[in-house]
Scaffold this motif. Structure first.
Motif, PDB file in Angstrom:
ATOM      1  N   LEU A 275       0.826  -1.205   0.000  1.00  0.00           N
ATOM      2  CA  LEU A 275       0.000   0.000   0.000  1.00  0.00           C
ATOM      3  C   LEU A 275       0.861   1.256   0.000  1.00  0.00           C
ATOM      4  N   ALA A 276       1.958   1.235   0.784  1.00  0.00           N
ATOM      5  CA  ALA A 276       2.855   2.391   0.805  1.00  0.00           C
ATOM      6  C   ALA A 276       3.481   2.623  -0.569  1.00  0.00           C
ATOM      7  N   VAL A 277       3.873   1.538  -1.240  1.00  0.00           N
ATOM      8  CA  VAL A 277       4.460   1.674  -2.585  1.00  0.00           C
ATOM      9  C   VAL A 277       3.436   2.249  -3.558  1.00  0.00           C
ATOM     10  N   VAL A 278       2.191   1.774  -3.466  1.00  0.00           N
ATOM     11  CA  VAL A 278       1.145   2.279  -4.363  1.00  0.00           C
ATOM     12  C   VAL A 278       0.890   3.759  -4.120  1.00  0.00           C
ATOM     13  N   LEU A 279       0.815   4.153  -2.843  1.00  0.00           N
ATOM     14  CA  LEU A 279       0.579   5.567  -2.532  1.00  0.00           C
ATOM     15  C   LEU A 279       1.733   6.436  -3.018  1.00  0.00           C
ATOM     16  N   ALA A 280       2.977   5.941  -2.835  1.00  0.00           N
ATOM     17  CA  ALA A 280       4.126   6.707  -3.327  1.00  0.00           C
ATOM     18  C   ALA A 280       4.077   6.845  -4.850  1.00  0.00           C
ATOM     19  N   GLY A 281       3.706   5.759  -5.530  1.00  0.00           N
ATOM     20  CA  GLY A 281       3.593   5.836  -6.982  1.00  0.00           C
ATOM     21  C   GLY A 281       2.529   6.824  -7.422  1.00  0.00           C
ATOM     22  N   LEU A 282       1.380   6.820  -6.736  1.00  0.00           N
ATOM     23  CA  LEU A 282       0.329   7.786  -7.071  1.00  0.00           C
ATOM     24  C   LEU A 282       0.805   9.216  -6.851  1.00  0.00           C
ATOM     25  N   TRP A 283       1.602   9.423  -5.798  1.00  0.00           N
ATOM     26  CA  TRP A 283       2.119  10.778  -5.538  1.00  0.00           C
ATOM     27  C   TRP A 283       3.020  11.250  -6.674  1.00  0.00           C
ATOM     28  N   PHE A 284       3.971  10.400  -7.064  1.00  0.00           N
ATOM     29  CA  PHE A 284       4.921  10.821  -8.095  1.00  0.00           C
ATOM     30  C   PHE A 284       4.286  10.866  -9.485  1.00  0.00           C
ATOM     31  N   VAL A 285       3.279  10.007  -9.721  1.00  0.00           N
ATOM     32  CA  VAL A 285       2.702   9.943 -11.062  1.00  0.00           C
ATOM     33  C   VAL A 285       1.571  10.946 -11.253  1.00  0.00           C
ATOM     34  N   LEU A 286       0.727  11.125 -10.240  1.00  0.00           N
ATOM     35  CA  LEU A 286      -0.468  11.947 -10.411  1.00  0.00           C
ATOM     36  C   LEU A 286      -0.434  13.246  -9.615  1.00  0.00           C
ATOM     37  N   VAL A 287      -0.177  13.154  -8.323  1.00  0.00           N
ATOM     38  CA  VAL A 287      -0.340  14.323  -7.458  1.00  0.00           C
ATOM     39  C   VAL A 287       0.772  15.338  -7.674  1.00  0.00           C
ATOM     40  N   LYS A 288       2.030  14.886  -7.638  1.00  0.00           N
ATOM     41  CA  LYS A 288       3.142  15.832  -7.748  1.00  0.00           C
ATOM     42  C   LYS A 288       3.136  16.589  -9.080  1.00  0.00           C
ATOM     43  N   PRO A 289       2.946  15.914 -10.241  1.00  0.00           N
ATOM     44  CA  PRO A 289       2.874  16.687 -11.496  1.00  0.00           C
ATOM     45  C   PRO A 289       1.726  17.695 -11.500  1.00  0.00           C
ATOM     46  N   ALA A 290       0.583  17.315 -10.908  1.00  0.00           N
ATOM     47  CA  ALA A 290      -0.539  18.251 -10.877  1.00  0.00           C
ATOM     48  C   ALA A 290      -0.204  19.477 -10.046  1.00  0.00           C
ATOM     49  N   VAL A 291       0.449  19.279  -8.898  1.00  0.00           N
ATOM     50  CA  VAL A 291       0.835  20.413  -8.053  1.00  0.00           C
ATOM     51  C   VAL A 291       1.843  21.295  -8.776  1.00  0.00           C
ATOM     52  N   LYS A 292       2.823  20.657  -9.422  1.00  0.00           N
ATOM     53  CA  LYS A 292       3.845  21.422 -10.142  1.00  0.00           C
ATOM     54  C   LYS A 292       3.226  22.202 -11.299  1.00  0.00           C
ATOM     55  N   SER A 293       2.290  21.570 -12.012  1.00  0.00           N
ATOM     56  CA  SER A 293       1.631  22.254 -13.127  1.00  0.00           C
ATOM     57  C   SER A 293       0.820  23.440 -12.631  1.00  0.00           C
ATOM     58  N   ALA A 294       0.119  23.264 -11.502  1.00  0.00           N
ATOM     59  CA  ALA A 294      -0.665  24.372 -10.957  1.00  0.00           C
ATOM     60  C   ALA A 294       0.241  25.523 -10.543  1.00  0.00           C
ATOM     61  N   ALA A 295       1.388  25.205  -9.932  1.00  0.00           N
ATOM     62  CA  ALA A 295       2.318  26.261  -9.529  1.00  0.00           C
ATOM     63  C   ALA A 295       2.882  26.980 -10.748  1.00  0.00           C
ATOM     64  N   THR A 296       3.208  26.227 -11.795  1.00  0.00           N
ATOM     65  CA  THR A 296       3.744  26.853 -13.013  1.00  0.00           C
ATOM     66  C   THR A 296       2.720  27.766 -13.660  1.00  0.00           C
ATOM     67  N   GLU A 297       1.465  27.298 -13.713  1.00  0.00           N
ATOM     68  CA  GLU A 297       0.420  28.133 -14.299  1.00  0.00           C
ATOM     69  C   GLU A 297       0.219  29.406 -13.491  1.00  0.00           C
ATOM     70  N   ALA A 298       0.249  29.288 -12.169  1.00  0.00           N
ATOM     71  CA  ALA A 298       0.089  30.476 -11.336  1.00  0.00           C
ATOM     72  C   ALA A 298       1.235  31.449 -11.563  1.00  0.00           C
ATOM     73  N   ALA A 299       2.461  30.921 -11.670  1.00  0.00           N
ATOM     74  CA  ALA A 299       3.612  31.796 -11.908  1.00  0.00           C
ATOM     75  C   ALA A 299       3.509  32.472 -13.266  1.00  0.00           C
ATOM     76  N   ALA A 300       3.065  31.732 -14.278  1.00  0.00           N
ATOM     77  CA  ALA A 300       2.917  32.326 -15.609  1.00  0.00           C
ATOM     78  C   ALA A 300       1.861  33.412 -15.599  1.00  0.00           C
ATOM     79  N   THR A 301       0.771  33.181 -14.867  1.00  0.00           N
ATOM     80  CA  THR A 301      -0.283  34.199 -14.774  1.00  0.00           C
ATOM     81  C   THR A 301       0.240  35.461 -14.126  1.00  0.00           C
TER      82      THR A 301
END
Length: 463
Positions: A275-301
């Motif tokens: 379960l820990a491995v799955v959660l870590a994978g979800l973080w690196f695959v889904l959550v972290k890119p989404a957070v980074k993309s949101a931060a980049t969009e905010a900075a561009a705005t």
């Protein structure tokens, strides 16, 4: 010799009346007569009984036979009933139970002694009686006595409870020894392991099993080696009960040894790790890119807004301005950087740590102010002063000033107070490096000209 006479009675009757004895009525018999027919009938009846052997031996579960002779010693025809009396009556049979005999005749019956193969009757002699009862005169019965010797026998039944034990360190059992024989038997209880993988602990190995009683002993099976993880191991063994006489009795048992760490614990740990491995994978695959993309969009705005503002300012400037007067717009990477932490005491970082210190003065009489500070106040941190407590216990004369650099925060004559509190609704801010200074101009009169010892307690907040 003279004898008195009375009323014409005979001499015998007269003497009886004279001495007070009762007179027997005329015709009353001197003795009760015996019924001659009944007397002849009872004297004509009689029975006798005898055994062919007064002592017999029998093995429990088998039978012994005794011939019984019955004789009619009377003079009338009689029917004789034969039965067994005593402890042996419960397991004895008479065949035939009755015989009809003419006077002087002899009849024969057989008594079968059949003790059961059980704990009762016990081994040893048992006395019994054979009774012959006349039908014509039930009171006139005859009895012959004999002895039967019950042979001893031994029969043990062994049971292991439970037959299968389970554990990681030991298995507990109870050995039930049932004595079905008719004599007490001493036994030795032990256990053997064909694979030599177990040791056994029997606290009471020697027990005496009484007839008809179940004797219990404890037995513990302990594995010679233990293991932390893995599959369950099945270890069979055999319990042996050896009596003093006769063959040994055995019963099979099994100890199922489990690992010290149960399988469910290992499975749970593996599931948690997965379960820990799955959660870590979800973080690196889904959550972290989404957070980074949101931060980049905010900075561009933010960069776009800043560029628009800069262009507007440039268009509204004088036409004589040069390109060097245009402020370059910040890049997206610059705007994306997190802002610096606010300075202590700023609106984003208020002063919250409480602090208090005392400034003690000792100023000699003079026309000039003497400054005093406290070594306890912070030097490299900002300070918000919320309360002051002014004290003049010696009633000194002169003037007091509380300063912030060149600014005078508070001023008062020493003659105006002994103990004076001063509170501020809006705290007085001392910047980093500024100190609370108390200045005293002492005017104590001669001739003592003693120094002024006023004091100020400062209460506030710092970083």
């Amino acid at each position: 010799m003279w004898a008195p006479q009375c009323c014409g009675a005979s001499s015998g009757a007269a003497r009886a009346a004279l001495w007070g004895r009762p007179v027997r009525p005329a015709g009353y018999p001197r003795e009760r007569p015996v019924d001659s027919a009944a007397a002849a009938h009872f004297s004509a009846m009689g029975v006798s009984v005898s055994l062919s052997a007064e002592s017999l031996e029998v093995v429990p579960g088998e039978e012994a036979v005794c011939a019984v002779t019955v004789r009619n010693t009377g003079t009338v025809i009689d029917q004789v009933t034969v039965d067994v009396v005593g402890p042996a009556a419960a397991w004895s049979v008479v065949e035939p139970p009755t015989v009809n005999l003419y006077p002087g005749d002899v009849g024969e019956v057989r008594v079968y002694l059949r003790p059961p193969r059980a704990s009762q009757p016990g081994a040893g002699p048992v006395r019994y009686g054979v009774r012959a009862t006349s039908l014509e005169d039930p009171r006139g019965s005859a009895t012959a006595e004999g002895v039967v010797e019950i042979a001893p026998f031994t029969e043990l039944r062994v049971r292991l409870v439970p037959q299968i034990s389970r554990g990681s360190r030991k298995g507990k059992h109870k050995v039930d020894v049932s004595n079905l024989g008719n004599v007490a038997v001493g036994t030795q209880i032990g256990a053997v392991d064909p694979d030599d993988a177990l040791t056994f602990d029997v606290p009471r190995p020697a027990v005496v099993a009484s007839p008809g009683v179940v004797t219990q002993a404890k037995l513990t099976a302990v594995p010679r080696s233990k293991f932390w993880t893995g599959q369950q191991q099945v270890k069979p063994f055999q319990v042996v009960v050896q009596p003093e006489r006769g063959p040994a009795s055995t019963v099979e048992g099994t100890f199922e040894q489990d690992p010290i760490v149960p399988r469910w614990a290992a499975a749970t740990a593996i599931a948690a790790l997965a379960l820990a491995v799955v959660l870590a994978g979800l973080w690196f695959v889904l959550v972290k890119p989404a957070v980074k993309s949101a931060a980049t969009e905010a900075a561009a705005t933010e960069a776009s807004k800043a560029a628009a503002v800069s262009a507007s300012d440039t268009g509204n400037g004088s036409s004589s301005g040069t390109a060097s007067d245009v402020t370059p717009s910040p890049s997206a990477s610059t705007l994306a950087k997190p802002p610096k932490k606010a300075e202590p005491g700023s609106p984003g970082n208020p002063l919250l740590a409480p602090i208090s210190f005392r400034i003690q003065t000792n100023a000699k009489p003079s026309n000039k102010f003497s400054p005093f500070v406290s070594p306890d106040q912070p030097k490299n941190k900002p300070l918000d002063v919320t309360d002051l407590q002014l004290q003049n216990p010696a009633s000194d004369s002169g003037f007091l000033e509380i300063r912030r650099g060149d600014d005078i925060i508070y001023a008062s004559g020493l003659d105006n107070f002994r103990d004076l509190p001063q509170a501020y609704v809006t705290p007085v801010r001392y910047a980093k490096g500024q100190q609370v200074t108390v200045a005293i101009k002492c005017s104590n009169p001669a001739p003592e000209k003693r120094p002024c010892t006023a004091a100020v307690t400062v209460v506030g907040r710092t970083a």
